[in-house]
Design an enzyme around this catalytic site. Structure first.
Site, mmCIF file in Angstrom:
data_model
loop_
_atom_site.group_PDB
_atom_site.id
_atom_site.type_symbol
_atom_site.label_atom_id
_atom_site.label_comp_id
_atom_site.label_asym_id
_atom_site.label_seq_id
_atom_site.Cartn_x
_atom_site.Cartn_y
_atom_site.Cartn_z
ATOM 1 N N HIS A 282 0.889 -1.310 0.108
ATOM 2 C CA HIS A 282 0.189 -0.033 0.008
ATOM 3 C C HIS A 282 0.753 1.187 -0.014
ATOM 4 O O HIS A 282 0.557 2.347 0.547
ATOM 5 C CB HIS A 282 -0.726 -0.133 1.113
ATOM 6 C CG HIS A 282 -2.044 -1.073 1.224
ATOM 7 N ND1 HIS A 282 -3.468 -0.724 0.490
ATOM 8 C CD2 HIS A 282 -2.030 -2.237 1.674
ATOM 9 C CE1 HIS A 282 -3.958 -1.794 0.656
ATOM 10 N NE2 HIS A 282 -3.404 -2.822 1.130
ATOM 11 N N ASP A 335 -0.919 -5.265 5.920
ATOM 12 C CA ASP A 335 -1.719 -6.066 5.269
ATOM 13 C C ASP A 335 -1.563 -6.178 3.707
ATOM 14 O O ASP A 335 -0.756 -5.269 3.055
ATOM 15 C CB ASP A 335 -3.124 -5.665 5.389
ATOM 16 C CG ASP A 335 -3.201 -4.116 4.987
ATOM 17 O OD1 ASP A 335 -2.430 -3.431 5.283
ATOM 18 O OD2 ASP A 335 -4.340 -3.981 4.362
ATOM 19 N N GLU A 336 -2.047 -7.372 3.221
ATOM 20 C CA GLU A 336 -2.174 -7.341 1.685
ATOM 21 C C GLU A 336 -0.787 -7.108 1.183
ATOM 22 O O GLU A 336 -0.872 -6.444 -0.248
ATOM 23 C CB GLU A 336 -3.400 -6.476 1.209
ATOM 24 C CG GLU A 336 -4.616 -6.649 1.731
ATOM 25 C CD GLU A 336 -5.727 -5.736 0.997
ATOM 26 O OE1 GLU A 336 -6.980 -6.228 0.940
ATOM 27 O OE2 GLU A 336 -5.496 -4.705 1.103
ATOM 28 N N VAL A 337 0.058 -7.922 1.523
ATOM 29 C CA VAL A 337 1.550 -7.506 0.678
ATOM 30 C C VAL A 337 1.634 -8.643 -0.368
ATOM 31 O O VAL A 337 1.881 -9.644 0.073
ATOM 32 C CB VAL A 337 2.403 -7.645 1.920
ATOM 33 C CG1 VAL A 337 3.911 -7.570 1.210
ATOM 34 C CG2 VAL A 337 2.254 -6.466 3.057
ATOM 35 N N GLU A 386 -2.691 -9.919 9.386
ATOM 36 C CA GLU A 386 -2.004 -10.729 8.229
ATOM 37 C C GLU A 386 -0.584 -11.096 8.849
ATOM 38 O O GLU A 386 -0.049 -12.084 8.522
ATOM 39 C CB GLU A 386 -1.722 -10.224 6.812
ATOM 40 C CG GLU A 386 -2.925 -10.216 5.749
ATOM 41 C CD GLU A 386 -3.977 -8.956 5.938
ATOM 42 O OE1 GLU A 386 -4.457 -8.686 4.956
ATOM 43 O OE2 GLU A 386 -3.890 -8.396 7.179
#
EC number: 3.2.1.52
Length: 542
Positions: A282, A335-337, A386
Site C-alpha cells: 500500500h 496487510d495485503e502484501v 496478516e
C-alpha cells in the site's frame, strides 16, 4: 447477571456501589431513556426542572485546575449543542427553582490523554445536597467530558416554555466504558478529506463517546501529508491543493489558545489520534517523490526491502510523527502484501539469495524491522492481522493485532498472549453499504472468548470508513448512525445491551436526530448505508 457494580473513581470521590436493578428498569422502559450510548447504571424520577439562563460552571474543591481550558471549553460547547441555535427567552415562574450551576469535581490534576485513562463519571441532576446544582464528579477531565455529553442529552429546548428543560429528574447516573479503545478509522488517501470535515468527524465521535480517531493518512493512491524529514514524499499527493502541511496535521491534534496554552483539538474532546503508515504494501505513492523506494520503475510495490534508504524513510516519518502524534500506539499496517516484485526484480532477488531469505521471510524481516524503528521512537505497535497470521510468534509483545478479515481471529490472538482490536469487515466496515445498523450493534468483540484473562487482551474495537467511495460530500452520512450503533456495543456493559437491536431503534433514531440538529449529516436508520429519507415525515420515524 452481575449483582452490583463498583465505580473505579479515584480517592477523594464518592465511591458508589449500586444495585444492578436500575439497569433492568432502564431496559424495561427504553423508550423513556433517550441517552446514547446507554450508561452503566441510572435511575430517574418524574419531575421537571429548568436551567437558569445564566447557567454556570463551578469547580470548587476540584483538584483539576483547568489551566489548559479543556473543561471551560467543553462547558461552552455543551451549552451550544443544548441550545441548538434557539433563543432562550422564556420566563421562569417564581414557583420554579431553576438549576443555576453545574458543579464539576475532578480528582486528578493531570490532563494527559492516553490509552486506558479513567473515563468514569457520576452525574446527579440535581444534586441531593443542593437542588440548584447539577453535580458531576470524575476521576479525570476525560470522564468529566463524557459526563457533560450525557448531561447534554438530558437537556432540551422547549418551544412551549422557550427554556432549556430537563425532564424525569432526579437523574442519578454512574457510568464508565466497557472497552478502553473505541475507534473510528478515516482514510484520507483514497479521497482527500478537508481539515474542517476531519474536525467535524472528531466532534461527532465525542457525542457518541468514541475515543480513538485512526487516521489512515497515506496509501497506494496518494501521500497527502508533508513529512519534513523527507519533503518529496508530498509529491505523491493527488494535487497541490489536496495536501496537509505538517502544521495542518498538528492542528488536527492540537491548537493554541489565546492565553498561549497548547491545546489539542482532539484531546479537548477526549479523542486520541492513531496515525498509520501502511508498510511494506500500500505504498506506491511514496515513490512519486523517491523512486528508489520502488523495486523497479515497472514493479512499484511493496517498498524495496533490500534498500537501506527504505528504512531511513520509515525512521524519518516516525520521528516526525512522534513530534505531534502523542498517542501510545502507531499503526504500521502490514496487510495485503504481494511480494512478487521482490523476486521479479533481479537485484532484490540477488539480495534475498545473499541473505538466505525467501519472499515470506523477507516480508517478516520488513515488518519486524519497521516495528523496531517504531519502538525506538517510544511507540507501541498496531499491525493488521496478516502479520499475525503469517508469523505471529515473531511479533513484538508490544503488538496489538488489528483484526479485519473475519471472525475467529481475536480468539487466536489473545490465546497467543497478544492484544487485539476487532474490526471484522463483515460487520464493522462502513464502506460496506449493505451492512445494517443492526449488524453493527450486534457485533460482539468477545465472541467465543470466555477466559477473563484473555478477554482483557481485547482492548476494544473500531469501525472503518475506507475512502474509495467517500469524500467531503458524503462521509458523515456514511459513518452515522451505524458507527453509533457500534459505539454503544463498545461503551455499554454487555448485560445492559439489547439482545434484539429492534429494542433500541427508537433511542438510536432519537440520537440520529440529535446528530442532525447538531449539524452532523447522519443518514436515516431506515436506509441501508448512506440512504436518504424516502418520503416526508418526522426525523424520529426515519
Amino acid at each position: 447477571m452481575m449483582g452490583k457494580v463498583k465505580m473505579g473513581l479515584q480517592s477523594g470521590l464518592l465511591i458508589m456501589v449500586v444495585l444492578f436493578l436500575g439497569v433492568a428498569d432502564v431496559k424495561g422502559k427504553a423508550d423513556e431513556v433517550n441517552i446514547w450510548p446507554l450508561p452503566q447504571w441510572l435511575s430517574r424520577g418524574d419531575k421537571r426542572v429548568f436551567l437558569s439562563k445564566d447557567f454556570q460552571l463551578h469547580t470548587d474543591g476540584s483538584k483539576y485546575s483547568d489551566g489548559s481550558g479543556i473543561l471551560k471549553d467543553a462547558f461552552a460547547r455543551m451549552l451550544d449543542v443544548v441550545k441548538l441555535g434557539h433563543v432562550v427567552d422564556g420566563n421562569i415562574s417564581s414557583s420554579d427553582k431553576p438549576i443555576k450551576v453545574i458543579h464539576v469535581l475532578i480528582s486528578s490534576p493531570n490532563d494527559q490523554l492516553q490509552y486506558g485513562v479513567d473515563e468514569s463519571y457520576k452525574l446527579l441532576v440535581p444534586s441531593p445536597e443542593n437542588p440548584d446544582f447539577v453535580h458531576l464528579e470524575a476521576g479525570t477531565i476525560y470522564g468529566a467530558l463524557h459526563g457533560l455529553q450525557t448531561f447534554s442529552q438530558l437537556c432540551y429546548f422547549s418551544h412551549s416554555t422557550r427554556l432549556i428543560e430537563v425532564n424525569r429528574v432526579p437523574w442519578k447516573i454512574t457510568d464508565q466504558p466497557r472497552f478502553s479503545y473505541r475507534g473510528l478509522l478515516i482514510d484520507t488517501s483514497r479521497h482527500y478529506q478537508p481539515l474542517e470535515m476531519i474536525k467535524k468527524v472528531i466532534d461527532a465521535m465525542a457525542y457518541a463517546k468514541l475515543n480513538v480517531l485512526h487516521w489512515h493518512i497515506v496509501d497506494t493512491q496518494s501521500f497527502p501529508l508533508e513529512i519534513p524529514s523527507f519533503p518529496k514524499l508530498w509529491d505523491g499527493a493527488y494535487s497541490a491543493s489536496e495536501r496537509y502541511t505538517f502544521s495542518d496535521a498538528a492542528e488536527i491534534v492540537r491548537q493554541v489558545s489565546s492565553a498561549g496554552c497548547i491545546l489539542f483539538y482532539a484531546q479537548k474532546r477526549g479523542i486520541n489520534v492513531l496515525a498509520e503508515i501502511d508498510v511494506p504494501g500500500h505504498a506506491l505513492s511514496w515513490g512519486d517523490g523517491y523512486p528508489s523506494l520502488w523495486p523497479s520503475k515497472n514493479c512499484q510495490q511493496p517498498l524495496d526491502v533490500s534498500n537501506e534508504f527504505t528504512f531511513k524513510v520509515i525512521d524519518g516519518i516516525l520521528s516526525d510523527f512522534s513530534k505531534i502524534f502523542k498517542f501510545k500506539f502507531v499503526h504500521l499496517g502490514g496487510d495485503e502484501v504481494d511480494t512478487s516484485c521482490w523476486t521479479l526484480t533481479p537485484r532484490i532477488a540477488r539480495w534475498l539469495h545473499k541473505h538466505g531469505m525467501n519472499e515470506s521471510q523477507a516480508y517478516q524481516y520488513f515488518v519486524l524491522r519497521a516495528q523496531k524503528i517504531a519502538l525506538s521512537h517510544g511507540y507501541e505497535l498496531v499491525n493488521w492481522e496478516e502479520t499475525f497470521n503469517n508469523f505471529g510468534n515473531k511479533l513484538s509483545q508490544k503488538t496489538v493485532v488489528h483484526n479485519w478479515l473475519g471472525g475467529g481471529v481475536a480468539e487466536r490472538v489473545v490465546a497467543a498472549g497478544l492484544r487485539c482490536i476487532v474490526s471484522n469487515q463483515d460487520k464493522w466496515y462502513l464502506d460496506h453499504l449493505d451492512t445494517t445498523w443492526q449488524e453493527f450493534y450486534n457485533n460482539e468483540p468477545l465472541t467465543n472468548i470466555t477466559k477473563i484473562s484473555q478477554q482483557r487482551l481485547v482492548i476494544g474495537g473500531e469501525v472503518c470508513m475506507w475512502g474509495e467511495r467517500v469524500d467531503g460530500s458524503n462521509i458523515e452520512q456514511t459513518i452515522w448512525p451505524r458507527a453509533a450503533a457500534a459505539a454503544e456495543r463498545l461503551w455499554t456493559p454487555y448485560d445492559n445491551l439489547a439482545k434484539d437491536p429492534e429494542q433500541v431503534t427508537a433511542r438510536l433514531a432519537h440520537f440520529r436526530c440529535l446528530l442532525n440538529q447538531r449539524g452532523v449529516a447522519a443518514a436515516p436508520l431506515t436506509a441501508p448505508g448512506r440512504g436518504s429519507p424516502e418520503e416526508p415525515g418526522s426525523c424520529h420515524e426515519q
